[in-house]
Design a protein around this motif. Structure first.
Motif, PDB file in Angstrom:
ATOM      1  N   ASN A 109      17.985   4.630  45.834  1.00  0.00           N
ATOM      2  CA  ASN A 109      17.154   5.432  44.830  1.00  0.00           C
ATOM      3  C   ASN A 109      18.117   5.741  43.649  1.00  0.00           C
ATOM      4  OD1 ASN A 109      15.122   5.759  46.617  1.00  0.00           O
ATOM      5  ND2 ASN A 109      16.339   7.242  47.891  1.00  0.00           N
ATOM      6  N   TYR A 153      19.860  -3.914  49.876  1.00  0.00           N
ATOM      7  CA  TYR A 153      18.685  -2.738  50.126  1.00  0.00           C
ATOM      8  C   TYR A 153      18.487  -2.110  48.654  1.00  0.00           C
ATOM      9  CZ  TYR A 153      20.628   2.008  50.200  1.00  0.00           C
ATOM     10  OH  TYR A 153      20.934   3.044  49.915  1.00  0.00           O
ATOM     11  N   SER A 154      17.125  -1.560  48.722  1.00  0.00           N
ATOM     12  CA  SER A 154      16.774  -0.907  47.369  1.00  0.00           C
ATOM     13  C   SER A 154      17.165   0.788  47.410  1.00  0.00           C
ATOM     14  CB  SER A 154      15.519  -1.363  47.223  1.00  0.00           C
ATOM     15  OG  SER A 154      14.653  -0.429  47.295  1.00  0.00           O
ATOM     16  N   ASP A 194      11.440   0.369  37.658  1.00  0.00           N
ATOM     17  CA  ASP A 194      12.103   1.350  38.691  1.00  0.00           C
ATOM     18  C   ASP A 194      13.405   2.054  37.980  1.00  0.00           C
ATOM     19  OD1 ASP A 194      10.626  -0.062  40.642  1.00  0.00           O
ATOM     20  OD2 ASP A 194      11.851  -1.781  40.971  1.00  0.00           O
ATOM     21  N   GLU A 236      14.334  -7.892  46.667  1.00  0.00           N
ATOM     22  CA  GLU A 236      13.449  -8.894  47.437  1.00  0.00           C
ATOM     23  C   GLU A 236      13.852 -10.275  47.407  1.00  0.00           C
ATOM     24  OE1 GLU A 236       9.253  -8.785  45.669  1.00  0.00           O
ATOM     25  OE2 GLU A 236       9.117  -6.437  46.375  1.00  0.00           O
ATOM     26  N   ASP A 263      16.251  -1.583  41.490  1.00  0.00           N
ATOM     27  CA  ASP A 263      15.279  -2.619  41.045  1.00  0.00           C
ATOM     28  C   ASP A 263      14.734  -3.481  42.298  1.00  0.00           C
ATOM     29  OD1 ASP A 263      13.634  -4.181  39.273  1.00  0.00           O
ATOM     30  OD2 ASP A 263      15.235  -5.831  39.582  1.00  0.00           O
ATOM     31  N   LYS A 264      13.402  -3.047  42.731  1.00  0.00           N
ATOM     32  CA  LYS A 264      12.996  -3.666  43.985  1.00  0.00           C
ATOM     33  C   LYS A 264      12.831  -5.241  44.176  1.00  0.00           C
ATOM     34  CE  LYS A 264      10.664   0.627  45.473  1.00  0.00           C
ATOM     35  NZ  LYS A 264      10.935   1.306  44.045  1.00  0.00           N
ATOM     36  N   LYS A 265      12.509  -5.759  42.617  1.00  0.00           N
ATOM     37  CA  LYS A 265      12.084  -7.117  42.868  1.00  0.00           C
ATOM     38  C   LYS A 265      13.329  -7.951  43.052  1.00  0.00           C
ATOM     39  CE  LYS A 265       7.980  -7.278  40.277  1.00  0.00           C
ATOM     40  NZ  LYS A 265       8.032  -7.098  38.588  1.00  0.00           N
TER      41      LYS A 265
END
Ligand SMILES: C[S@@+](CC[C@H](N)C(=O)[O-])C[C@H]1O[C@@H](n2cnc3c(N)ncnc32)[C@H](O)[C@@H]1O
Length: 296
Positions: free
Chosen positions: A151, A148-149, A250, A136, A131-133
């Motif tokens: 896979n 870190y994001s 994601d 962040e 989950d990229k958010k």
């Protein structure tokens, strides 16, 4: 000038101690400013209600990220559940004088890992999540976690034999069988020999609850028909997976739903390159079990 995580921690602890020293109600309720009960209170409630503490703490995550990890947006619940998970994980870790590398795999917005903040002298904290958010938010607001994001599928960026400890709350509980096995292998790769992996599962405790309670099934988004069909498989294979809605775009819902397993067959499910050290039934809220394994 930006404060380092250690400066922030110091500031937060001084404020908590000052609060205790001047508040007779707190002194009546808690034996000392260093007691476990008082620390728990300030990290899960005081930090919400006392501005002087929230100013020195990390910003709370956006509600959207709280929703993704826990299905609700109440900060008080978020912190109390996170603390309970942290406490369960922490109690599985044998004390050691060495500083150890610890990974929260599927860290989300650090509902659990945020409480490692107090122990930065003992742990180097890492986290990854699809989950990229969430990532962040962590990179901006919780710099003590090296996040870190990652896979949906391995490999993670860490080299072989990197971590002393990995923990993982409510992540393997969602993988289908293939993904479960694939990620077990990856956890093995990145752990040091003798390293500890602590993770939660839905065992027979959760399975019995979900079989009995249609309201609970509805609440967590399990389709009755799919669940009914999977029951035979549960008996035969001791592992079932059914789809479940998720909050983040994601996440791959073809492989990430919800699983239940029969812990009496745990040795068939956990690869034998791991030694099972402990299995705590219902440890997380009387719903998820907590398993501790060691890399052989
Ligand atoms: C139920 S949440 C739990 C989050 C966190 N462990 C906690 O207890 O608050 C599941 C998390 O797993 C993450 N996730 C899903 N698939 C993943 C994958 N293949 N690799 C890493 N993280 C994943 C989701 O984005 C989400 O943050």
């Amino acid at each position: 000038m930006n404060k380092t995580p250690i400066d922030r921690l110091h500031d937060y602890l001084v404020r908590a101690k000052n609060l205790y020293d001047r508040d007779s109600e707190l002194q009546k309720r808690y034996s000392s400013a260093d007691s476990e009960e008082f620390l728990r209170f300030i990290d899960t409630e005081g930090v919400i209600y006392f501005q002087e503490l929230s100013d020195a703490s990390f910003p709370f995550p956006p509600w959207t990220e709280m929703l993704t990890v826990g299905g609700e947006t109440d900060i008080r619940k978020f912190l109390s559940i996170g603390y309970a998970c942290f406490n369960s994980v922490f109690r599985c870790i044998t004390p050691d004088n060495r500083k150890r590398k610890i990974l929260d795999f599927g860290v989300g917005c650090a509902r659990t890992m945020r409480f490692f903040y107090r122990y930065l002298d003992k742990f180097e904290c890492y986290g990854c999540d699809v989950d990229k958010k969430s990532i962040e938010y962590l990179n901006k607001s919780m710099p003590f976690i090296d996040a870190y994001s990652s896979n949906t599928l391995p490999k993670l960026k860490y080299h072989d034999d990197f971590f002393d400890i990995i923990f993982c709350i409510s992540v393997f509980t969602h993988f289908n069988k293939d993904l479960f096995e694939t990620w077990m292998g990856e956890m093995y790769r990145i752990m040091k020999k003798g390293g500890i992996f602590i993770f939660s599962l839905h065992g027979t405790t959760a399975y019995n609850i979900i079989s009995r309670e249609s309201d609970r099934r509805r609440m967590i988004g399990i389709n009755d028909e799919e669940f009914e069909k999977s029951k035979i498989k549960y008996k035969e294979e001791g592992f079932i997976w059914v789809p479940q809605p998720v909050g983040s775009s994601d996440i791959d819902t073809k492989t990430f739903g919800i699983n239940f397993l029969d812990e009496t067959r745990i040795k068939e499910i956990i690869p034998d390159c791991f030694e099972i050290i402990d299995y705590k039934k219902g440890e997380l809220g009387g719903w998820q079990d907590l398993v501790v394994v060691r890399k052989k």
